[in-house]
Design a protein around this motif. Structure first.
Motif: not given
Length: 248
Positions: A227-241
């Motif tokens: 089965k395909d594994v396609r994680p959704e990329k988190p939005s920029a507003n929800d990420t921390v560097d």
């Protein structure tokens, strides 16, 4: 907090099991009908299971184990050969969501996870509120993904101990997640009972492994092969560097 220390603190632990094989009986059922894998020993069946599982482009694993320090660990993860992964890790009451997309690894831990992971680190008290409910974004090197988002590595880790491939017995068939499976069981000298369940229809995939009766009981169930594994990329507003966080 230095960036490299924060990255090290974010490294998560994968689940690996002991995939055992051995020799078993051949035979038919008492009524003369053929058993699944009739004429094949347990080591031959397990060998086919390892090969088929390695060949599969993807799989889902859900497992529970006890770590050497006594803490419980639960993994619920989909992963493929390209190291895409999407799932959840829970360690002794803490939780972290993980995603690996391309060359980037994302981790979103709850407060307890970060308190435990960053314990003793300089600047942890300031960092934890900024990490709460956010996806920490970092380069996906082997230090982060090894044993977690590496499907082939996970399968290989299950077959490390070749000495354990002796003395297993073929049992009857049962059902694992709606699929028929043959049961291979071994009683280890340590008192543990180790069991491997292999699909009897279609590809002989590993469907479940269990270890019972010892100090580190574990169960891992496998499915969603191919089965395909396609994680959704988190939005920029929800990420921390983390690198930027370390400088703040």
């Amino acid at each position: 907090m230095r960036g490299n220390k924060l990255l090290a603190a974010m490294t998560v632990v994968g689940v690996s099991g002991a995939l055992l094989a051995g020799c078993g009986d051949d035979g038919n059922d008492s009524d003369g009908s053929k058993k699944p894998f009739s004429g094949e020993s347990a080591d031959q069946i397990a060998g086919k299971a390892v090969a088929a599982t390695k060949k599969a482009k993807s799989m889902h694993i859900k497992g529970d184990t006890r770590q050497p320090d006594g803490k419980s660990l639960t993994l619920d993860l989909s992963v493929d050969k390209q190291k895409n992964c999407d799932g959840t890790i829970q360690i002794q009451g803490s939780r972290a969501d993980v995603r690996h997309i391309g060359d980037t690894f994302y981790l979103r831990g709850d407060e307890q996870y970060w308190k435990s992971s960053l314990k003793g680190q300089p600047g942890a008290a300031k960092a934890i509120p900024k990490l709460r409910d956010k996806w920490a974004k970092m380069p996906a090197d082997d230090a982060v993904t090894k044993g977690l988002c590496d499907k082939q590595g996970l399968v290989a880790s299950m077959d490390e101990d070749k000495s354990a491939r002796k003395g297993m017995k073929k049992g009857g068939t049962t059902t694992v997640s709606g699929q028929e499976a043959i049961k291979l069981t071994k009683k280890a000298s340590s008192g543990e009972t180790q069991t491997l369940y292999v699909a009897t229809e279609g590809e002989p995939y590993i469907l479940r492994t269990t270890t019972e009766g010892g100090k580190r009981p574990s169960t891992a169930t496998f499915g969603d092969y191919g089965k395909d594994v396609r994680p959704e990329k988190p939005s920029a507003n929800d990420t921390v560097d983390p690198q930027q966080l370390a400088k703040s």
